[in-house]
Motif scaffolding. Structure first.
Motif, mmCIF file in Angstrom:
data_model
loop_
_atom_site.group_PDB
_atom_site.id
_atom_site.type_symbol
_atom_site.label_atom_id
_atom_site.label_comp_id
_atom_site.label_asym_id
_atom_site.label_seq_id
_atom_site.Cartn_x
_atom_site.Cartn_y
_atom_site.Cartn_z
ATOM 1 N N TYR A 30 0.813 -1.455 -0.161
ATOM 2 C CA TYR A 30 -0.028 0.135 0.091
ATOM 3 C C TYR A 30 1.055 0.931 -0.158
ATOM 4 O O TYR A 30 0.876 2.193 -0.887
ATOM 5 N N THR A 31 1.631 1.098 0.727
ATOM 6 C CA THR A 31 3.153 2.590 0.950
ATOM 7 C C THR A 31 3.185 2.507 0.188
ATOM 8 O O THR A 31 4.016 4.034 -1.042
ATOM 9 N N GLU A 32 3.801 1.480 -0.985
ATOM 10 C CA GLU A 32 4.156 1.510 -3.037
ATOM 11 C C GLU A 32 3.596 2.129 -3.330
ATOM 12 O O GLU A 32 4.282 3.199 -4.773
ATOM 13 N N LYS A 33 2.360 1.765 -3.501
ATOM 14 C CA LYS A 33 1.798 2.940 -4.316
ATOM 15 C C LYS A 33 1.231 4.405 -4.367
ATOM 16 O O LYS A 33 1.259 5.277 -5.660
ATOM 17 N N ARG A 34 2.153 4.774 -3.338
ATOM 18 C CA ARG A 34 2.627 6.602 -2.652
ATOM 19 C C ARG A 34 3.382 6.887 -2.838
ATOM 20 O O ARG A 34 4.120 8.001 -2.274
ATOM 21 N N CYS A 35 4.033 5.866 -3.740
ATOM 22 C CA CYS A 35 5.976 6.267 -4.117
ATOM 23 C C CYS A 35 6.331 7.259 -5.302
ATOM 24 O O CYS A 35 5.582 6.651 -6.286
ATOM 25 N N ILE A 36 7.359 7.344 -5.167
ATOM 26 C CA ILE A 36 7.713 7.748 -6.959
ATOM 27 C C ILE A 36 9.154 6.823 -6.783
ATOM 28 O O ILE A 36 10.081 6.697 -5.995
ATOM 29 N N ASN A 37 9.574 6.595 -7.711
ATOM 30 C CA ASN A 37 10.755 6.105 -8.365
ATOM 31 C C ASN A 37 11.699 6.289 -8.110
ATOM 32 O O ASN A 37 11.922 7.811 -7.981
ATOM 33 N N GLY A 38 13.061 5.475 -7.643
ATOM 34 C CA GLY A 38 13.479 6.609 -7.064
ATOM 35 C C GLY A 38 14.404 7.000 -7.952
ATOM 36 O O GLY A 38 15.694 8.153 -7.721
ATOM 37 N N GLU A 39 14.632 7.287 -9.018
ATOM 38 C CA GLU A 39 15.185 7.059 -10.822
ATOM 39 C C GLU A 39 14.481 8.717 -10.677
ATOM 40 O O GLU A 39 14.877 9.786 -10.887
ATOM 41 N N GLN A 40 13.186 9.092 -10.826
ATOM 42 C CA GLN A 40 12.718 9.624 -10.492
ATOM 43 C C GLN A 40 12.684 10.997 -10.115
ATOM 44 O O GLN A 40 13.300 11.986 -10.042
ATOM 45 N N ALA A 41 12.728 10.434 -9.016
ATOM 46 C CA ALA A 41 13.226 11.108 -7.628
ATOM 47 C C ALA A 41 14.997 12.032 -8.049
ATOM 48 O O ALA A 41 15.426 12.680 -7.277
ATOM 49 N N THR A 42 15.834 10.776 -8.321
ATOM 50 C CA THR A 42 17.338 12.248 -8.912
ATOM 51 C C THR A 42 17.308 12.653 -9.946
ATOM 52 O O THR A 42 18.567 12.978 -9.927
ATOM 53 N N ILE A 43 16.738 12.177 -10.698
ATOM 54 C CA ILE A 43 16.656 12.651 -12.156
ATOM 55 C C ILE A 43 16.870 14.144 -12.325
ATOM 56 O O ILE A 43 16.813 14.597 -11.301
ATOM 57 N N ASN A 44 18.107 14.553 -13.919
ATOM 58 C CA ASN A 44 18.334 15.703 -13.413
ATOM 59 C C ASN A 44 18.870 16.382 -12.502
ATOM 60 O O ASN A 44 19.266 17.609 -11.864
ATOM 61 N N THR A 45 19.088 15.551 -11.281
ATOM 62 C CA THR A 45 20.770 16.108 -10.927
ATOM 63 C C THR A 45 22.018 17.198 -11.263
ATOM 64 O O THR A 45 22.462 16.273 -11.741
ATOM 65 N N PRO A 46 22.108 17.619 -10.420
ATOM 66 C CA PRO A 46 23.141 18.887 -10.947
ATOM 67 C C PRO A 46 24.603 18.367 -10.424
ATOM 68 O O PRO A 46 24.366 17.806 -9.244
ATOM 69 N N LEU A 47 25.551 18.424 -11.094
ATOM 70 C CA LEU A 47 27.003 17.617 -10.637
ATOM 71 C C LEU A 47 27.040 18.119 -9.564
ATOM 72 O O LEU A 47 27.697 17.386 -9.222
#
Length: 513
Positions: A480-497
């Protein structure tokens, strides 16, 4: 508003103590530097000491390689100051006083647990791998597994779910109530509990409360234990903060335990403050969990509490075995093994228990943790599990409580995602749940985070479950918690260098945090 907050900070106990500690540390390091610059003999001595410490670290088989690497970097980058910092904070002998006291109390409590070899033998017939895990925990902590009814545990998916049920259980107490918590804060949650505790103490119930001094330094008034004692409640403060350098101050009591009459026990991640029942919002919605245990196995929680209580009450120690209540289950269909961990016994029990669970998983393992800052052994165990086809999923917070810790957690995402591990972040707020569940038959609930502090520095506890009905609830909660999550890759995408570089740097020194 800002001025009021600033004044409150300047007059707070943590600011004054922190300032005094910084002054002492600065004085010590400045003295070393001045002497090193002024006297060639001191300079040679400190250089040799730095070389000696590096060699000692390299050859120390007991210390974790990640920790060794971090300290070696500190010593080499700061040859004089780094060596002094290691001797004060990094060596095994830094907190020798507390270490000796803890090991003495544990030695004195040896043999107080009932002999459960028959339980291990019966478990071995069901699941040899699980029996091996139980043998390890028994060897490392002295805590045996207990045969229990399948319905003897109940899992709560949030603090607000636990809150009313906990109050009802406390109201039923007839003999004693023991409470151990990392954080207590005045508010709806704690005040509701305190009202019951006061009434019970007045009626002759033995009420004892123990809280961690650092955990409560900003949440309770100074000398709060005196208020509790005036209400008839016995109170002990764990590892009191002092205004002088003492490395033992780094070892905190992170446990959350309640015992009611030896028949009902509560463990999990929920501290006694309003944010844990979402009466106060700090980092979005606070996701947490707890487990209520019933029956004979509660005695294990009682022994854990009494060990820490006796640690600070050597002149008035409580007798462990007087609290043991044999209560065999009617239908011993399941098993539970409460266990503890401390930083001084040479065993990293929490981490080892997690690694054993991951290695034992055949189909899936789902992990809830607020922080994910682990050593190479733990990381490789997870990567290997994923590569052999196990469905590995890890849920962390999306809204951090500490930005730098969250950055270190995110530094681990890439290798896990690459190996096929599903990493996700709980979008509505802070996921403080500490749970593992595997293959519909094994689970863990407790206070242990997947980080260096829980694995190496804190006093922790938890319960290993096998075949209990609550395991299905733990799995359902994760999904149930998983349904309220965002993907880890999505959370860190476009992270500045620069942010990625800082993340990597923080991860390198993570063992020192």
């Amino acid at each position: 508003m800002f001025l009021r907050k600033l004044l409150r900070l300047l007059y707070s106990r943590i600011f004054i103590i922190g300032l005094l500690l910084i002054v002492q540390l600065t004085f010590i390091l400045a003295t070393i530097i001045i002497l090193n610059d002024s006297y060639w003999l001191v300079s040679i001595s400190t250089t040799l000491a730095s070389i000696g410490i590096v060699l000692l670290l390299i050859n120390n088989a007991e210390q974790n390689p990640s920790t060794k690497l971090a300290w070696i970097l500190v010593v080499l980058l700061l040859p004089i100051v780094g060596a002094a910092l290691y001797l004060m904070f990094g060596s095994h002998y830094a907190s020798y006083k507390l270490r000796g006291q803890v090991l003495k109390v544990i030695a004195e409590s040896a043999g107080v647990m009932p002999d459960k070899q028959q339980v291990i033998d019966s478990l071995e017939a069901f699941d040899p791998a699980m029996a091996s895990q139980c043998k390890y925990l028994l060897h490392a902590t002295g805590m045996p597994p207990f045969a229990v009814d399948a319905e003897s545990t109940k899992y709560y998916t949030s603090g607000e779910d636990l809150f009313p049920n906990l109050l009802e259980e406390l109201k039923k107490a007839q003999k004693y109530i023991f409470i151990e918590s990392f954080i207590i804060q005045e508010g709806v949650f704690w005040n509701s509990i305190l009202e019951i505790l006061t009434a019970k103490a007045t009626c002759g119930v033995d009420v004892r409360v123990m809280f961690d001094d650092l955990g409560c330094i900003n949440t309770l008034p100074y000398n709060y234990q005196q208020k509790l004692k005036s209400l008839g409640i016995k109170c002990t403060v764990f590892n009191p903060i002092k205004a002088h350098l003492d490395v033992g101050l780094n070892n905190r009591d992170h446990r959350k335990i309640m015992i009611i009459d030896g028949q009902v026990g509560v463990i999990g991640g929920i501290n006694l403050a309003d944010e844990y029942i979402n009466k106060k919002m700090r980092f979005g919605y606070w996701k947490d969990s707890a487990l209520i245990i019933r029956g004979e196995s509660v005695y294990a929680l009682c022994v854990m509490f009494l060990q820490n209580w006796n640690l600070y009450n050597p002149q008035n120690q409580l007798d462990y075995q007087s609290y043991y209540q044999p209560n065999p289950p009617e239908k011993p269909e399941a098993f539970i093994q409460p266990f503890h961990d401390n930083p001084f016994d040479g065993e990293h029990v929490g981490e080892s228990a997690f690694i054993n669970m991951i290695n034992g998983a055949n189909k899936y393992i789902y992990i809830n943790t607020p922080y994910f800052i682990v050593d190479n052994e733990m990381l490789q165990t997870l990567l290997l599990a994923a590569k052999r086809g196990v469905d590995v999923r890890i849920c962390t917070p999306h809204v951090p409580d500490k930005w730098y810790v969250h950055m270190m957690t995110q530094a681990y995402y890439h290798p896990m995602l690459k190996a096929g591990i599903k990493v996700m972040e709980f979008k509505p707020g802070f996921n403080h749940t500490k749970s593992l569940v595997s293959d519909d038959k094994v689970a863990f609930v407790g206070t242990i985070n997947c980080d260096y502090r829980s694995f190496y520095h804190h006093f922790e506890c938890g319960a290993l479950l096998y075949n209990t009905a609550s395991i299905a609830d733990i799995k359902a909660d994760f999904l149930y918690t998983e349904k309220r999550c965002i993907n880890g890759e999505q959370a860190t995408i476009n992270t500045p260098l620069p942010m990625r570089f800082l993340r990597t740097l923080l991860r390198l020194f993570a063992p020192l945090f």
